[in-house]
Design a protein around this motif. Sequence first.
Motif, mmCIF file in Angstrom:
data_model
loop_
_atom_site.group_PDB
_atom_site.id
_atom_site.type_symbol
_atom_site.label_atom_id
_atom_site.label_comp_id
_atom_site.label_asym_id
_atom_site.label_seq_id
_atom_site.Cartn_x
_atom_site.Cartn_y
_atom_site.Cartn_z
ATOM 1 N N GLU A 1 24.436 44.465 19.256
ATOM 2 C CA GLU A 1 23.498 44.248 18.152
ATOM 3 C C GLU A 1 23.762 42.873 17.517
ATOM 4 O OE1 GLU A 1 21.084 46.130 17.605
ATOM 5 O OE2 GLU A 1 21.559 48.186 18.172
ATOM 6 N N ARG B 1 21.505 41.799 14.647
ATOM 7 C CA ARG B 1 21.786 42.461 13.377
ATOM 8 C C ARG B 1 22.992 41.819 12.683
ATOM 9 N NH1 ARG B 1 19.902 44.764 8.944
ATOM 10 N NH2 ARG B 1 21.176 46.489 8.160
ATOM 11 N N ASP C 1 21.685 38.867 10.962
ATOM 12 C CA ASP C 1 20.913 39.247 9.770
ATOM 13 C C ASP C 1 21.817 39.597 8.595
ATOM 14 O OD1 ASP C 1 18.588 38.849 11.172
ATOM 15 O OD2 ASP C 1 18.310 40.965 11.689
ATOM 16 N N THR D 1 21.381 42.637 22.518
ATOM 17 C CA THR D 1 20.556 42.438 21.339
ATOM 18 C C THR D 1 19.180 43.029 21.580
ATOM 19 O OG1 THR D 1 19.627 40.760 19.859
ATOM 20 C CG2 THR D 1 19.856 40.165 22.173
ATOM 21 N N ASP E 1 18.257 51.173 5.135
ATOM 22 C CA ASP E 1 18.328 50.525 6.446
ATOM 23 C C ASP E 1 19.733 50.525 7.031
ATOM 24 O OD1 ASP E 1 15.695 49.944 6.942
ATOM 25 O OD2 ASP E 1 15.733 48.040 5.865
ATOM 26 N N ARG F 1 20.175 51.049 12.317
ATOM 27 C CA ARG F 1 20.686 50.538 13.588
ATOM 28 C C ARG F 1 21.958 51.264 13.974
ATOM 29 N NH1 ARG F 1 19.792 44.577 15.534
ATOM 30 N NH2 ARG F 1 17.940 43.967 14.430
ATOM 31 N N SER G 1 13.081 45.676 11.145
ATOM 32 C CA SER G 1 13.715 46.861 10.562
ATOM 33 C C SER G 1 12.904 48.111 10.847
ATOM 34 C CB SER G 1 13.879 46.673 9.048
ATOM 35 O OG SER G 1 14.710 45.567 8.763
ATOM 36 N N HIS H 1 13.661 49.361 14.373
ATOM 37 C CA HIS H 1 14.934 50.055 14.517
ATOM 38 C C HIS H 1 14.925 51.410 13.811
ATOM 39 C CE1 HIS H 1 17.006 46.894 16.650
ATOM 40 N NE2 HIS H 1 16.505 46.012 15.806
#
Length: 706
Positions: free
Chosen positions: A441, A444, A447, A496, A614, A618, A639, A642
């Motif tokens: 990931e 993420r 992010d 990813t 959130d 993930r 988002s 996921h």
Amino acid sequence: MNGIKKQPLDLEELIRKKKEADSAAAKPKFLTKAMREKLAAQKAAEDKAKEEEAERKRKEDLVKSNRDFTARLNQRDGHQRSSIPTGPKAMRHDGNGPTNGAPVNGARGGRDGGPKKSANSNGKRSIEEDEAEILKQRYLGPEVNKSTFSAQKKRRRTTEKKFNFDWDASEDTSKDYDPIYAQQASAIIGAGRLAGFGEEAEEEAAKRYARGMEERDPIHGRQRAKEYLDQFYRGQEVRAKRNTLGKHWSDKSLEEMRERDWRIFKEDFGIATKGGAIPNPMRNWGESNLPSRLMDVVHSVGYNEPTPIQRAAIPIALQARDLIGVAVTGSGKTAAFLLPLLVYISGLPMLDEYNKADGPYALILAPTRELAQQIESEAKKFATPLGFTCVSIVGGHSLEEQAFNLRNGAEIIVATPGRLVDCIERRLLVLQQCCYIIMDEADRMIDLGFEDSLNKILDALPLSNEKPDTEEAENAQLMSKYLGSKGRYRQTMMYTATMPPLVEKIAKKYLRRPAIVTIGNAGEAVDTVEQRVEFINGEDKRKKRLGELLQSNQFAPPIIVFVNIKRNCDTVARDIKRLGFSVVTLHGSKDQKQREAALASLRSGETDILVATDLAGRGIDVPDVSLVINFNMAHSIESYTHRVGRTGRAGKSGVAITFLGNEDADVMYDLRQMISKSSISKVPEELRRHESAQSKPVKGRKTILT
């Protein structure tokens, strides 16, 4: 005119549209087996309709031509019957008899006293010949040898546009479904007859023929028989290869697979690869080349069939190649990087008192604590039976406790970037012998702001085992030659769901000539999730609708409800609890023990519903989630993707229901595009016609219509 002025065309926007159209056209489009069969059926139906229409027109033209010919014949017969005299030739005075002084009773030219050639002075045939010709055509048909050449038709045929088949014969996939290719007669070379029987009888007949050649020619017969048998066996090999063309890839052995079969295989599983010298994917676990001990563990865990990302990534990773895997959530990425990792470290010396302080052999980085602990749990299923130790380093636990877990060393460490940097800076851990890096990931982690932490961790790795940034990094034999030795190269893998620019920057810096594997379309929800949208404004109306959905008994637990802020988690959870459901919450204010307890109760079935931010979007793998409800729409389409991916995992189906309001205008366009790409979801009419769904908002500029 209503006073509205047309806005002038924006040149930049036109250029941007053209680039988007070109990039969309350049993307490979993969057709599944079902889609190819559907297109083939449609094509066959259209061809059949065209043939029927052509046959109908041909029959109509034939009937019309026969009718016209009969009409002309009857008209001609009537005219001639009216002009035929009934008296003797001597009494004819209508100009049809002999004229110009021709004798009536003398100078017979034929046996019957008539002229030998019945033609007048102008070369025209007589009435008798015309009548005989008409009767002949009526009962015997027209002359078949008569030329029907027409210069006008010839010019029309040659000037018509001709269709050229601009494709290679090897591209034909109709042989997979055409029964005419199922059986083909083969011929014995030199025997002079077809051999439509089995291969054993064919071979026996060829040997008898060769023995006969030896007996008939004592001097050169042996040499001739040997040449004949060699030619026969070569022909058998050619026929065997030809006969396998009609088989589907699932009916072929690995040796019979051709480039066309691999292309169809990749299309069936939505696999796209990029890079040099990439091996073919594996069709089943038996072709994975994994050690037998590891295969026993795979079967004991219950992995019967590999997923698409596992089929494509495992053969590449086993060649010590760097890899970038782009796949949707819930596609089995964890096992795709764990199994090659275990094969890699199996060739390294076991940790002992002398080398355990030099750090782990492998490092797995994950963006969240929950995902890191989930990877640790999955890794222990495979690593523990092989004698390897796996330890997680995440926030929420004391550093002393984690240092105690590392006292005896660990071959595999699963960590979040922030806590791992703390351990490195406090000298609790070194990466002196780490040679296998996995970033799960990766988008993420970027992010969440872990870019600097990732760079610190990757820079702490030894530089002596970096691969050369040349074509040697794509050479599987060269990279595999150093496995298990001190001069082994570092292997880096990145998984990813999307590839933003910062992720590409890290990949270019730390990966060496990576192979890129893409499963399906990156950034899109899986086709096993039905996406629904309902326009509901106001918290009270949404809570009422949420209660209706939960009390409808259409969806079995577990169910996940997503909200955007922590405060709403507890509020929505209380309302659900009043309806008689067991519910837990998960958000950033929970400590690690509370998070683990909430997920454990949901997985065990003690709790029916999870209300989360959130944070659970993930990496949280809860089996058999039947429904995901977005009580608040996510702030970004990534988002949302996921969140939706928490259901419909491992090939099972699921439903995602999203409540939309006017505050979600910024994501309506992307949401509409996302749902329209799904084969099982339908864009609601209200979203399709909504003003905000017609254009994509651009930061710092006016909204641009698309």
